[in-house]
Design a protein around this motif. Structure first.
Motif, PDB file in Angstrom:
ATOM      1  N   LEU A 105       0.818  -1.208   0.000  1.00 10.27           N
ATOM      2  CA  LEU A 105       0.000   0.000   0.000  1.00 10.27           C
ATOM      3  C   LEU A 105       0.859   1.269   0.000  1.00 10.27           C
ATOM      4  CD1 LEU A 105      -2.767   1.279   0.009  1.00 10.27           C
ATOM      5  CD2 LEU A 105      -2.821   1.050   2.507  1.00 10.27           C
ATOM      6  N   PRO A 106       1.924   1.356   0.816  1.00 10.44           N
ATOM      7  CA  PRO A 106       2.764   2.558   0.754  1.00 10.44           C
ATOM      8  C   PRO A 106       3.347   2.798  -0.643  1.00 10.44           C
ATOM      9  CG  PRO A 106       3.223   1.367   2.768  1.00 10.44           C
ATOM     10  CD  PRO A 106       2.336   0.487   1.940  1.00 10.44           C
ATOM     11  N   SER A 107       3.776   1.727  -1.328  1.00  8.33           N
ATOM     12  CA  SER A 107       4.321   1.918  -2.677  1.00  8.33           C
ATOM     13  C   SER A 107       3.236   2.409  -3.629  1.00  8.33           C
ATOM     14  CB  SER A 107       4.934   0.618  -3.192  1.00  8.33           C
ATOM     15  OG  SER A 107       3.943  -0.374  -3.400  1.00  8.33           O
ATOM     16  N   LEU A 108       2.014   1.902  -3.482  1.00  5.52           N
ATOM     17  CA  LEU A 108       0.916   2.359  -4.339  1.00  5.52           C
ATOM     18  C   LEU A 108       0.642   3.843  -4.117  1.00  5.52           C
ATOM     19  CD1 LEU A 108      -1.408   1.836  -6.316  1.00  5.52           C
ATOM     20  CD2 LEU A 108      -2.828   1.196  -4.340  1.00  5.52           C
ATOM     21  N   VAL A 109       0.639   4.282  -2.864  1.00  6.29           N
ATOM     22  CA  VAL A 109       0.383   5.690  -2.563  1.00  6.29           C
ATOM     23  C   VAL A 109       1.470   6.576  -3.176  1.00  6.29           C
ATOM     24  CG1 VAL A 109       0.213   7.390  -0.709  1.00  6.29           C
ATOM     25  CG2 VAL A 109      -0.953   5.192  -0.482  1.00  6.29           C
ATOM     26  N   VAL A 110       2.724   6.152  -3.080  1.00  5.79           N
ATOM     27  CA  VAL A 110       3.822   6.933  -3.663  1.00  5.79           C
ATOM     28  C   VAL A 110       3.666   7.039  -5.176  1.00  5.79           C
ATOM     29  CG1 VAL A 110       6.311   6.943  -4.108  1.00  5.79           C
ATOM     30  CG2 VAL A 110       5.453   6.431  -1.815  1.00  5.79           C
ATOM     31  N   PHE A 111       3.343   5.924  -5.818  1.00  4.48           N
ATOM     32  CA  PHE A 111       3.184   5.942  -7.279  1.00  4.48           C
ATOM     33  C   PHE A 111       1.956   6.754  -7.690  1.00  4.48           C
ATOM     34  CE2 PHE A 111       5.395   1.578  -7.121  1.00  4.48           C
ATOM     35  CZ  PHE A 111       6.642   2.185  -7.133  1.00  4.48           C
ATOM     36  N   ARG A 112       0.924   6.758  -6.853  1.00  5.20           N
ATOM     37  CA  ARG A 112      -0.249   7.589  -7.151  1.00  5.20           C
ATOM     38  C   ARG A 112       0.099   9.078  -7.061  1.00  5.20           C
ATOM     39  NH1 ARG A 112      -4.931   6.990  -9.509  1.00  5.20           N
ATOM     40  NH2 ARG A 112      -6.296   7.652  -7.822  1.00  5.20           N
TER      41      ARG A 112
END
Length: 476
Positions: A105-112
């Motif tokens: 989830l943290p990686s998804l938020v960064v990429f978003r």
């Protein structure tokens, strides 16, 4: 009395091709802002996280868009409109692929966040580029068509997202951007002409950027946290800090001897001031409604995302019909007449939504949304056309950035405020979910009336293009 302009240059096929290509970028970015919201449950299952945490994938995108828009004008001035637009599309595609490959989830938020930074550049850069290529005499008719895309995206997002998740896994919420973006890049390199950078290098307004973009993001963060699980001191501090940074930006913009990121003086000069109010309220009304209605239909009405999307479709139909109407009238009808007529239709379509409940049939909701869509299409295009005709070509990138910033901020802040109102009314109404939503739509109707008050100051005569050598009001 309406007066037709002396000349009405035709919009040829080549120019329509340019408009089609540039609108692909806007469509991709605005659709992605709503399509992912349908996949929150799927993302929560994939990353084994609560829904409240997964919502950060949507919130982070919104905050990044708000932060990116102010810089769009300087980037277009510095590197050229087409180059900036192409790099933004490529960045959006790369970030979309990274989102689909996210491992946590943290990686998804960064990429978003990366996706939002690129996506925030696409609408203003594309509009400024289109206005520069089209010229003052034809921009109104083009904007009346391409301007309908932001109205369609919130309507199309839920059914498209629902259809994707019914046929494929969650990464396709992001992979769907790849073919659209690749087509946009290929076609843009072939059809969109190169617009050179502005003459003379304008220094980047570092202080303004450090105040405006983070200030807006912090303010929206604080407003979206009012009434939810975030600590009250954190929310209050975010709102106060955000407001303080925006005040600091205004003071800086008025005092600096250099070109500010967005000139605060623009909003004090006609027609920009009333245009600003109309776009802020329009963004709040359109995006606020597209936040409230799907939520009501799925929680209070028991519909799936796909079913809710189908019920929302009439607003898209109305917006498309409105764009055709505006395309025919925009050069021969006073902006005030078009905008006030549109606001009246939006108010008429909002009134039935203040009576949500079992007694209000789905057919009435569909008709109300059809009328709202028709009215909304009659507001944005005339307002933007009025501003773009009054602005010198060299100032188009910064004017487009300011207009899109207002619409984006209006949508973000309006949605946040309406969410707070909904929580408060839900606490009062208890189990009567429909009544809580109906109460909240009274606030939407109030926003529409505020826009009507500002629209009375728009020009009373049809737009008349000035010679290209004349200076705009901002140069005075």
């Amino acid at each position: 009395m309406n007066r037709a302009p002396a000349t009405r240059p035709p919009v040829d096929a080549a120019l329509w091709r340019v408009a089609f290509v540039l609108v692909l970028g806007t469509f991709m970015a605005t659709l992605d802002g709503t399509i992912v919201s349908v996949g929150v449950d799927a993302l929560a299952d994939r990353f084994d996280a609560p829904v409240t945490d997964v919502q950060w994938a949507t919130t982070a995108y919104l905050l990044a868009v708000v932060a990116a828009v102010p810089a769009s004008g300087w980037l277009a001035d510095r590197f050229g409109g087409r180059r900036t637009w192409l790099v933004a599309v490529a960045g959006f595609l790369l970030a979309s692929v990274l989102c689909a490959l996210a491992w946590s989830l943290p990686s998804l938020v960064v990429f978003r966040v990366l996706q939002g930074l690129a996506g925030g550049l696409l609408p203003p850069t594309g509009q400024a580029l289109l206005a520069r290529v089209a010229g003052r005499e034809r921009i109104g008719r083009l904007i009346s068509v391409v301007g309908v895309v932001p109205l369609l995206s919130p309507v199309l997002g839920p059914p498209v997202g629902g259809a994707l998740l019914s046929a494929a896994d969650w990464p396709w919420l992001f992979y769907v951007n790849v073919p659209i973006g690749l087509a946009a890049i290929v076609l843009a390199r072939r059809w969109v002409p190169v617009v050179p950078p502005a003459e003379g290098r304008v220094a980047f307004d570092v202080r303004g950027a450090l105040l405006l973009s983070p200030g807006l993001a912090v303010l929206v963060f604080g407003l979206t946290g009012v009434g939810d699980a975030r600590p009250v001191p954190l929310v209050a501090a975010a709102v106060l800090v955000g407001l303080g940074m925006l005040v600091g930006f205004v003071v800086h913009g008025l005092r600096t001897s250099r070109t500010p990121l967005i000139d605060p003086r623009l909003f004090a000069r006609p027609p920009f001031g009333v245009a600003a109010l109309a776009l802020v309220v329009l963004g709040a009304s359109v995006f606020g409604t597209m936040f409230l209605l799907p939520l009501y239909l799925q929680t209070g009405g028991g519909l799936t995302a796909w079913q809710a999307g189908l019920l929302l479709a009439p607003q898209g139909v109305g917006a498309a019909a409105g764009s055709v109407l505006v395309n025919r009238l925009i050069d021969t009808t006073a902006p005030r007449t078009l905008v006030l007529s549109g606001i009246g239709l939006v108010a008429l379509g909002t009134a039935p939504l203040t009576q949500l409940g079992p007694a209000l049939p789905d057919a009435a909701v569909a008709v109300a949304l059809l009328v709202r869509g028709l009215g909304a299409a009659m507001i944005g295009a005339p307002v933007m056309n009025t501003v773009y005709r009054a602005v010198a070509p060299a100032r188009l990138p910064r004017a487009a950035g300011a207009l899109n910033l207002l619409n984006t901020v209006g949508g973000g802040i309006g949605t946040a405020v309406l969410a707070v109102v909904l929580r408060q009314r839900s606490a009062v109404r208890g189990p009567d979910v429909a009544a809580a939503f109906a109460d909240t739509f009274w606030w939407v109707l109030a926003l529409v009336l505020v826009a009507a008050a500002g629209a009375t100051r728009l020009p009373r005569r049809p737009p008349v293009a000035r010679p290209a050598h004349e200076k705009d009001s901002a140069d005075a």
